[in-house]
Design a protein around this motif. Structure first.
Motif, PDB file in Angstrom:
ATOM      1  N   THR A 108       6.595 -14.358  -1.287  1.00 54.11           N
ATOM      2  CA  THR A 108       5.377 -13.531  -1.400  1.00 54.11           C
ATOM      3  C   THR A 108       5.262 -12.589  -0.207  1.00 54.11           C
ATOM      4  N   LEU A 109       5.482 -13.130   0.992  1.00 55.81           N
ATOM      5  CA  LEU A 109       5.436 -12.306   2.205  1.00 55.81           C
ATOM      6  C   LEU A 109       6.489 -11.207   2.162  1.00 55.81           C
ATOM      7  N   SER A 110       7.677 -11.543   1.660  1.00 52.37           N
ATOM      8  CA  SER A 110       8.768 -10.584   1.603  1.00 52.37           C
ATOM      9  C   SER A 110       8.433  -9.409   0.685  1.00 52.37           C
ATOM     10  N   ILE A 111       7.802  -9.696  -0.452  1.00 53.03           N
ATOM     11  CA  ILE A 111       7.428  -8.639  -1.397  1.00 53.03           C
ATOM     12  C   ILE A 111       6.389  -7.704  -0.782  1.00 53.03           C
ATOM     13  N   VAL A 112       5.402  -8.289  -0.091  1.00 53.58           N
ATOM     14  CA  VAL A 112       4.382  -7.471   0.587  1.00 53.58           C
ATOM     15  C   VAL A 112       5.030  -6.634   1.694  1.00 53.58           C
ATOM     16  N   PHE A 113       5.955  -7.265   2.428  1.00 51.84           N
ATOM     17  CA  PHE A 113       6.686  -6.586   3.493  1.00 51.84           C
ATOM     18  C   PHE A 113       7.468  -5.398   2.938  1.00 51.84           C
ATOM     19  N   CYS A 114       8.138  -5.613   1.793  1.00 48.17           N
ATOM     20  CA  CYS A 114       8.873  -4.521   1.117  1.00 48.17           C
ATOM     21  C   CYS A 114       7.942  -3.350   0.821  1.00 48.17           C
ATOM     22  N   GLY A 115       6.777  -3.678   0.274  1.00 52.50           N
ATOM     23  CA  GLY A 115       5.810  -2.629  -0.080  1.00 52.50           C
ATOM     24  C   GLY A 115       5.390  -1.808   1.118  1.00 52.50           C
ATOM     25  N   SER A 116       5.180  -2.487   2.248  1.00 49.14           N
ATOM     26  CA  SER A 116       4.724  -1.758   3.444  1.00 49.14           C
ATOM     27  C   SER A 116       5.811  -0.842   3.985  1.00 49.14           C
ATOM     28  N   VAL A 117       7.064  -1.327   4.013  1.00 46.35           N
ATOM     29  CA  VAL A 117       8.162  -0.519   4.559  1.00 46.35           C
ATOM     30  C   VAL A 117       8.496   0.647   3.636  1.00 46.35           C
ATOM     31  N   VAL A 118       8.561   0.376   2.326  1.00 48.34           N
ATOM     32  CA  VAL A 118       8.862   1.444   1.362  1.00 48.34           C
ATOM     33  C   VAL A 118       7.772   2.512   1.394  1.00 48.34           C
ATOM     34  N   GLY A 119       6.509   2.073   1.417  1.00 50.21           N
ATOM     35  CA  GLY A 119       5.396   3.030   1.481  1.00 50.21           C
ATOM     36  C   GLY A 119       5.471   3.906   2.714  1.00 50.21           C
ATOM     37  N   GLY A 120       5.810   3.294   3.850  1.00 48.01           N
ATOM     38  CA  GLY A 120       5.951   4.062   5.096  1.00 48.01           C
ATOM     39  C   GLY A 120       7.077   5.074   5.010  1.00 48.01           C
ATOM     40  N   ASN A 121       8.206   4.657   4.430  1.00 46.32           N
ATOM     41  CA  ASN A 121       9.341   5.575   4.305  1.00 46.32           C
ATOM     42  C   ASN A 121       9.056   6.707   3.315  1.00 46.32           C
ATOM     43  N   ILE A 122       8.354   6.389   2.221  1.00 47.61           N
ATOM     44  CA  ILE A 122       7.975   7.438   1.262  1.00 47.61           C
ATOM     45  C   ILE A 122       7.076   8.461   1.945  1.00 47.61           C
ATOM     46  N   SER A 123       6.131   7.975   2.744  1.00 49.07           N
ATOM     47  CA  SER A 123       5.199   8.896   3.406  1.00 49.07           C
ATOM     48  C   SER A 123       5.926   9.855   4.346  1.00 49.07           C
ATOM     49  N   LEU A 124       7.033   9.391   4.947  1.00 49.31           N
ATOM     50  CA  LEU A 124       7.792  10.250   5.873  1.00 49.31           C
ATOM     51  C   LEU A 124       8.478  11.418   5.163  1.00 49.31           C
ATOM     52  N   ARG A 125       8.643  11.305   3.848  1.00 46.80           N
ATOM     53  CA  ARG A 125       9.199  12.433   3.086  1.00 46.80           C
ATOM     54  C   ARG A 125       8.212  13.602   3.040  1.00 46.80           C
ATOM     55  N   TYR A 126       6.922  13.273   3.122  1.00 45.20           N
ATOM     56  CA  TYR A 126       5.894  14.293   2.906  1.00 45.20           C
ATOM     57  C   TYR A 126       5.053  14.620   4.135  1.00 45.20           C
ATOM     58  N   LEU A 127       5.029  13.713   5.106  1.00 46.84           N
ATOM     59  CA  LEU A 127       4.165  13.900   6.276  1.00 46.84           C
ATOM     60  C   LEU A 127       4.999  13.985   7.549  1.00 46.84           C
ATOM     61  N   PRO A 128       4.528  14.742   8.546  1.00 45.18           N
ATOM     62  CA  PRO A 128       5.204  14.719   9.845  1.00 45.18           C
ATOM     63  C   PRO A 128       5.005  13.363  10.521  1.00 45.18           C
ATOM     64  N   VAL A 129       5.930  13.014  11.405  1.00 45.54           N
ATOM     65  CA  VAL A 129       5.864  11.724  12.101  1.00 45.54           C
ATOM     66  C   VAL A 129       4.557  11.590  12.877  1.00 45.54           C
ATOM     67  N   SER A 130       4.099  12.688  13.474  1.00 48.09           N
ATOM     68  CA  SER A 130       2.876  12.648  14.285  1.00 48.09           C
ATOM     69  C   SER A 130       1.672  12.181  13.467  1.00 48.09           C
ATOM     70  N   PHE A 131       1.527  12.712  12.243  1.00 47.48           N
ATOM     71  CA  PHE A 131       0.392  12.320  11.406  1.00 47.48           C
ATOM     72  C   PHE A 131       0.608  10.924  10.837  1.00 47.48           C
ATOM     73  N   ASN A 132       1.849  10.595  10.517  1.00 48.44           N
ATOM     74  CA  ASN A 132       2.188   9.254  10.042  1.00 48.44           C
ATOM     75  C   ASN A 132       1.756   8.203  11.062  1.00 48.44           C
ATOM     76  N   GLN A 133       1.988   8.478  12.338  1.00 47.12           N
ATOM     77  CA  GLN A 133       1.605   7.542  13.401  1.00 47.12           C
ATOM     78  C   GLN A 133       0.095   7.457  13.579  1.00 47.12           C
ATOM     79  N   ALA A 134      -0.576   8.591  13.376  1.00 44.98           N
ATOM     80  CA  ALA A 134      -2.045   8.601  13.482  1.00 44.98           C
ATOM     81  C   ALA A 134      -2.653   7.694  12.417  1.00 44.98           C
ATOM     82  N   VAL A 135      -2.156   7.795  11.191  1.00 43.90           N
ATOM     83  CA  VAL A 135      -2.660   6.945  10.101  1.00 43.90           C
ATOM     84  C   VAL A 135      -2.275   5.486  10.351  1.00 43.90           C
TER      85      VAL A 135
END
Length: 310
Positions: free
Chosen positions: A84-111
């Motif tokens: 269960t933890l692994s699936i949630v962990f996957c979601g957090s990492v994938v979501g972060g990587n997807i966001s980097l396709r569209y957002l600059p690192v600076s704003f990604n870190q702010a969020v």
């Protein structure tokens, strides 16, 4: 003699912290570089590469190098909790990587700096754990700062923002869930053993997800690796650094304290923002910087308030 030992220990810790900063910021910047260049637009596949490296290198580090004592899974129930933890962990990492396709690192870190807000929210909803009102009050500038930064972000992208918020919430949810699911003394795992078990489960989850949601990812990546000589090497280095960041998190905490890691984490976000702006030259505004500064100050105040009212 004693001063020499203290000096050596200080140098060792300083070296650890330097490598910790380098690996954490390096992974972030390489993720952005890979997902924004070369035509490589596969965040799920990239996350799977990270998890594969973590699975292999965790096994080598624990079983052969003895960096941490090996802990066995003691029951089917414990295995299901780790899954269960692994699936949630996957979601957090994938979501972060997807966001980097569209957002600059600076704003990604702010969020991403709003993690304490979501941690406090989930801790209350799941465990009814309450903090002092002063502590909750410190979360107001955390959220307000991100709202201000969003309004002042020239490269704002709604889908990227939603993914980044989702990843931040999932990261906080995982930390609270970990405390709930692995709370008994007999089932607690140190961070390296938890990574050892979560990583292969993550690969099993991410591989079919990548093949279905990112069609022809293997063929396209192979073609791109032929076209761009260093792409394969960058993915390999990036994946190894993802494991290195987790290993150094463990070592810094072991040789200093969790509080030190928290303080370093607050500073890391600011350092990553400055370096990313210098490298990627993304436009920033005074309003965006002011919003991010407010968020970081709120996070620091929240950490200090929690410590005082513990």
């Amino acid at each position: 003699m004693l001063s020499g030992q203290i000096g050596k220990k200080g140098f060792f810790i300083a070296t650890l912290i330097t490598f910790w900063y380098s690996s954490n910021i390096g992974v972030l910047l390489l993720n952005k570089l890979l997902l924004s260049n070369y035509g490589f637009k596969f965040p799920i596949f990239l996350t799977m590469c990270h998890m594969t490296a973590c699975a292999v290198l965790s096994y080598v580090s624990i079983v052969f190098l003895k960096i941490a004592p090996f802990q066995r899974i003691k029951s089917r129930s414990q295995f299901l909790r780790i899954t269960t933890l692994s699936i949630v962990f996957c979601g957090s990492v994938v979501g972060g990587n997807i966001s980097l396709r569209y957002l600059p690192v600076s704003f990604n870190q702010a969020v991403g700096a709003t993690t304490p807000f979501f941690t406090a929210l989930f801790a209350y909803l799941m465990t009814r754990k309450q903090e002092a009102w002063v502590t909750y009050g410190c979360l107001v500038p955390v959220v307000t700062g991100v709202i201000i930064a969003s309004g002042g972000e020239p490269s704002f992208h709604l889908y990227g923002f939603i993914m980044c918020i989702g990843a931040t919430a999932a990261r906080a949810f995982k930390s609270v869930l970990q405390g709930v699911l692995l709370s008994s003394e007999g089932e607690k795992l140190n961070s390296m053993n938890l990574l050892l078990y979560m990583s292969p489960i993550a690969v099993v989850v991410l591989l079919p997800a990548a093949l279905v949601m990112e069609p022809n990812v293997i063929d396209i990546t192979t073609t791109l690796a032929v076209e761009h000589r260093y792409l394969g090497l960058l993915i390999l280095v990036n994946s190894a650094m993802a494991y290195g960041a987790n290993l150094l998190n463990f070592l810094v905490t072991k040789h200093t304290s969790a509080l030190t890691l928290q303080v370093l984490g607050n500073a890391k976000g600011a350092v990553a923002v400055v370096i990313s702006i210098l490298i990627f030259q993304n436009p920033v505004t005074f309003i965006g910087i002011a919003g991010y500064t407010m968020t970081v100050m709120g996070v620091v105040a929240y950490g200090e308030s929690k410590r005082r009212h513990k």
